[in-house]
Scaffold this motif. Structure first.
Motif, PDB file in Angstrom:
ATOM      1  N   LYS A  77       0.827  -1.216   0.000  1.00 17.49           N
ATOM      2  CA  LYS A  77       0.000   0.000   0.000  1.00 17.49           C
ATOM      3  C   LYS A  77       0.858   1.262   0.000  1.00 17.49           C
ATOM      4  N   ASP A  81      -1.358   1.870  -5.119  1.00 20.16           N
ATOM      5  CA  ASP A  81      -2.664   2.174  -4.539  1.00 20.16           C
ATOM      6  C   ASP A  81      -3.489   0.895  -4.511  1.00 20.16           C
ATOM      7  N   ASP A  83      -5.641  -1.952  -1.738  1.00 18.55           N
ATOM      8  CA  ASP A  83      -6.175  -2.298  -0.426  1.00 18.55           C
ATOM      9  C   ASP A  83      -5.947  -3.783  -0.211  1.00 18.55           C
ATOM     10  N   ASP A  85      -6.885  -5.758   2.004  1.00 22.23           N
ATOM     11  CA  ASP A  85      -8.069  -6.505   2.432  1.00 22.23           C
ATOM     12  C   ASP A  85      -8.922  -6.934   1.248  1.00 22.23           C
TER      13      ASP A  85
END
Length: 169
Positions: A77, A81, A83, A85
């Motif tokens: 991250k 860019d 995530d 999760d």
């Protein structure tokens, strides 16, 4: 062709023997062409001869172990860019104290959500009377814990202040 197997790899051992390889059962021996081991630390990279093959690559634990891969994706991250999760399932390195505590917290959240989903399913299909008063006490505790978690998440997210009031931002 001589091989050494360290660890619970009976299938590898059988396959090599079937193909005519000879097993060196002296685990610390340097006489082998192939070494198959569970742990990277059993390889001894500095002592490898040009003809020797191992089932590990030196210095690549950042992508070949679950903990290393998890750490690498989390750190991505800062570079891209992304995530983590969304990219991968929730993962923890339980040898790290902070991550162990996060694992326990995540387990509690999952267990609470599971209880509430089960109760909702039974309430929806008309079988919630199967819950005794003791079960109802557990369900009330799960609801209380979930409300507290939602308040913490909102406070941490900045959508509510410390008193639980909605912020103006």
């Amino acid at each position: 062709r001589v091989f050494v197997v360290l660890g619970p790899f009976s299938d590898v051992r059988k396959a090599l023997l079937k193909r005519g390889w000879c097993e060196n059962t002296t685990k610390k021996s340097h006489v082998w062409d192939l070494k198959w081991t569970l742990y990277d630390s059993d390889v001894g990279y500095r002592d490898l001869k040009p003809h020797q093959i191992v089932n590990h690559y030196e210095g690549n634990s950042e992508v070949t172990t679950k903990a290393g891969l998890c750490r690498s994706v989390r750190n991505a991250k800062w570079i891209i860019d992304a995530d983590c999760d969304v990219i991968m399932p929730l993962s923890f390195d339980v040898s790290d104290k902070g991550e162990y505590e996060a694992f326990v917290q995540s387990f509690h959240v999952s267990a609470t959500q599971g209880l509430l989903r089960m109760y909702l399913d039974r309430y929806t299909n008309g079988t919630s009377e199967a819950f005794t008063e003791a079960h109802n006490h557990i369900i009330r505790g799960a609801i209380t814990a979930t409300r507290a978690r939602i308040r913490r998440l909102r406070r941490d997210d900045g959508t509510v202040d410390e008193d639980g009031c909605a912020s103006n931002s």
